[in-house]
Design an enzyme around this catalytic site. Structure first.
Site, PDB file in Angstrom:
ATOM      1  N   HIS A  19      -1.751   0.921  14.722  1.00 33.96           N
ATOM      2  CA  HIS A  19      -2.473  -0.106  15.480  1.00 33.96           C
ATOM      3  C   HIS A  19      -3.461   0.511  16.454  1.00 33.96           C
ATOM      4  CE1 HIS A  19      -0.146  -3.782  14.313  1.00 33.96           C
ATOM      5  NE2 HIS A  19       0.538  -2.813  13.747  1.00 33.96           N
ATOM      6  N   ASP A 125      -4.811  -6.694  20.371  1.00 35.88           N
ATOM      7  CA  ASP A 125      -4.193  -6.670  19.040  1.00 35.88           C
ATOM      8  C   ASP A 125      -3.538  -8.024  18.774  1.00 35.88           C
ATOM      9  OD1 ASP A 125      -2.100  -6.306  16.999  1.00 35.88           O
ATOM     10  OD2 ASP A 125      -2.590  -4.178  17.151  1.00 35.88           O
ATOM     11  N   THR A 147      -5.412  -5.907  12.862  1.00 32.58           N
ATOM     12  CA  THR A 147      -5.301  -4.558  12.279  1.00 32.58           C
ATOM     13  C   THR A 147      -4.898  -4.612  10.809  1.00 32.58           C
ATOM     14  OG1 THR A 147      -3.052  -4.460  13.072  1.00 32.58           O
ATOM     15  CG2 THR A 147      -4.689  -3.363  14.421  1.00 32.58           C
ATOM     16  N   GLU A 369      -8.470   4.064   4.597  1.00 32.84           N
ATOM     17  CA  GLU A 369      -8.929   5.459   4.608  1.00 32.84           C
ATOM     18  C   GLU A 369      -9.164   5.933   3.178  1.00 32.84           C
ATOM     19  OE1 GLU A 369      -5.834   7.266   6.997  1.00 32.84           O
ATOM     20  OE2 GLU A 369      -6.499   6.198   8.779  1.00 32.84           O
ATOM     21  N   ASP A 385       3.132  -5.870   5.197  1.00 34.88           N
ATOM     22  CA  ASP A 385       1.905  -6.169   4.451  1.00 34.88           C
ATOM     23  C   ASP A 385       1.655  -5.178   3.317  1.00 34.88           C
ATOM     24  OD1 ASP A 385       1.565  -4.163   6.436  1.00 34.88           O
ATOM     25  OD2 ASP A 385      -0.604  -4.350   6.292  1.00 34.88           O
ATOM     26  N   GLN A 386       2.392  -4.069   3.314  1.00 33.00           N
ATOM     27  CA  GLN A 386       2.159  -3.027   2.301  1.00 33.00           C
ATOM     28  C   GLN A 386       2.311  -3.576   0.890  1.00 33.00           C
ATOM     29  OE1 GLN A 386       5.122  -0.189   3.564  1.00 33.00           O
ATOM     30  NE2 GLN A 386       4.276  -0.161   5.643  1.00 33.00           N
TER      31      GLN A 386
END
Ligand code: UDX
Length: 470
Positions: A19, A125, A147, A369, A385-386
């Site tokens: 985060h 956040d 995020t 990334e 959330d993965q």
């Protein structure tokens, strides 16, 4: 004579690596445009990261004279979340103490107009919606910073609106702006309803007061999530401002900004890069499960043998707290082609020529990334959330494969993982995915480059802020 007022944002980051990283990068982009930033997170998190980054001075890791750091309290100044009995207790304490100490901090920054520079806007956040209430009590602007990807924000917003019934009752979900998702492709806190009540409350509470926010800033880019962004833009004052990764990897205007981010883990940068330096191009599998979750002991063992049996080079990040899950004895003694580290400079690793693919838990930062740096992924999501991010990586963005888990015990077996590795590293399909990854990399670069979608949104945000602050 009245001095010109420079806009001042207080940026409040949730105390977790995944985060704070994007919020630091966003702060730097604002600072680069002349905005003053007070970057705030909990005292316990700052202390931990300063110890591990050998920082004696409050600001030397922020690399910008326009950014200053401050802290609030989560009620656990000595240890943070790890010092609390449960996440639920931590959250309840943090929400109460954090709110009060944020209010005290803003009060302090407003007194005497703080060097002629009172706070104009709180960027917080989305995990901490109470920060918006504090900002409004002071009559200042509030921007919520997400995020996680918009696909996931959209799902949690629907849960908050009671438009997704829990426990889940359908096998498939069609949300506006989204691809069809099977129930098991929704974030784990929904599919495994009741598994982590503390996190469930946090993620589904993120948008409880979003209607009062002046901006919603999302760490993603238009080209990546066009449909859901269009849909959310109809109901939120949404601006995509990502990917928030260090500028030197993306933006040619900021190549000199030598920043590798901060870390709450010890790392040996030189050892990792030196190990990669003598490996052939695209020959190494990089493996990491981010900063929080990790595979089970059984899954770790299967992965360990899969990496070894694949006969490819691999660099595997196994955090210190997870090392006890590694197979003992012979496995560790015969790691001819592997390097296991407790933490590494992930962005430098992903940009290294030797890296051929990324086995990842698909945390949103790692996913972005990989997308930005054009590294194809093999998805092994763990939770949160993965799960949804992995679905998008494989089926929507076509920049990765996903390891299938055994239906009986939920563990991906070593043979299955080896097959995935071979498909990625040795087959035509792998080459196709690689080409797609390069496409996403170029689109990411364009979005933050001068005049790109995110660059323009940041520019608009800065000028709207300047108008309000004037
Ligand atoms: C958490 C959640 O798990 C994730 O699902 C959510 O999307 C964001 O918050 P985390 O699990 O830590 O994040 O994963 P991720 O989002 O990928 O962030 C990890 C960060 O740590 C990345 O920026 C990565 O570059 C960095 N990292 C990781 C390192 O610098 N070195 C490492 O060895 C491993």
């Amino acid at each position: 004579m009245k001095t010109k007022h420079v806009a001042h944002c207080l940026v409040l980051a949730y105390p977790a690596q995944g985060h704070i990283n994007p919020m630091i990068q966003f702060s730097k982009r604002l600072a680069h445009r002349g905005i003053n930033i007070t970057l705030v997170t909990t005292l316990s998190f700052w202390n931990q990261s300063k110890t591990n980054n050998n920082n004696n001075n409050d600001n030397n890791f922020l690399f910008s004279p326009n950014i200053h750091s401050e802290s609030i309290s989560d009620g656990y100044d000595d240890g943070g979340l790890l010092a609390a009995a449960t996440l639920e207790i931590y959250k309840d304490t943090f929400w109460k103490v954090g709110r009060q100490t944020l209010s005290d901090l803003i009060g302090k920054l407003m007194i005497g107009n703080y060097n002629n520079n009172p706070v104009d806007c709180v960027i917080y956040d989305s995990f901490m919606p109470w920060a918006l209430e504090v900002a409004k009590e002071f009559g200042i602007l509030a921007a919520v910073f997400c995020t996680q990807p918009c696909a996931v924000n959209n799902i949690y917003f629907h849960v908050h609106k009671n438009l997704i019934e829990l426990p889940l009752s359908e096998s498939e979900y069609s949300l506006p702006g989204s691809v069809k998702l099977l129930a098991e492709e929704l974030p784990s806190f929904l599919y495994e309803y009741g598994s982590y009540p503390g996190y469930f409350d946090i993620v589904t509470g993120q948008f409880s007061n979003v209607h009062k926010a002046d901006w919603v800033l999302a760490n993603t880019y238009n080209e990546l999530e066009q449909e859901v962004i269009e849909w959310l833009s109809k109901i939120w004052p949404l601006k995509t401002i990502g990917p928030c990764i260090p500028s030197m990897y993306l933006d040619k205007r900021l190549q000199d900004d030598k920043d590798y981010g901060i870390s709450i883990h010890n790392q040996n940068i030189d050892a990792c890069i030196q190990w990669l330096n003598d490996k052939p191009k695209s020959s190494v599998i990089y493996v990491s499960f981010g900063s929080m979750a990790g595979p089970t002991e059984k899954q770790t063992e299967e992965l360990a043998y899969a990496l070894k049996n694949s006969n490819h080079y691999f660099m595997w990040v196994v955090r210190a707290s997870e090392q006890n899950k590694l197979p003992k004895g012979k496995f560790m003694d015969t790691l001819e082609k592997g390097l296991i580290v407790t933490w590494c400079p992930q962005l430098q690793v992903l940009t290294h020529d030797a890296v051929g693919c990324f086995i990842s838990h698909c945390g949103w930062n790692s996913t972005l990334e990989a997308l930005c740096l054009g590294v194809p992924m093999i998805a092994m999501p763990v939770w949160s959330d993965q799960i949804t991010n992995a679905k998008y990586v494989k089926d929507v963005w076509n920049m990765g494969l996903k390891v299938v888990v055994d239906e009986v015990d939920g563990v991906a077996k070593r043979e299955t993982i080896v097959d995935c590795i071979k498909e990625m590293m040795e087959s035509e399909k792998g080459n196709e995915i690689r080409e797609n990854a390069t496409k996403w990399k170029n689109l990411a670069k364009n979005s933050v480059d001068e005049g790109g979608s995110s660059d323009k949104n940041i520019e608009d945000f800065v000028s709207e802020l300047a108008q309000c602050a004037a």
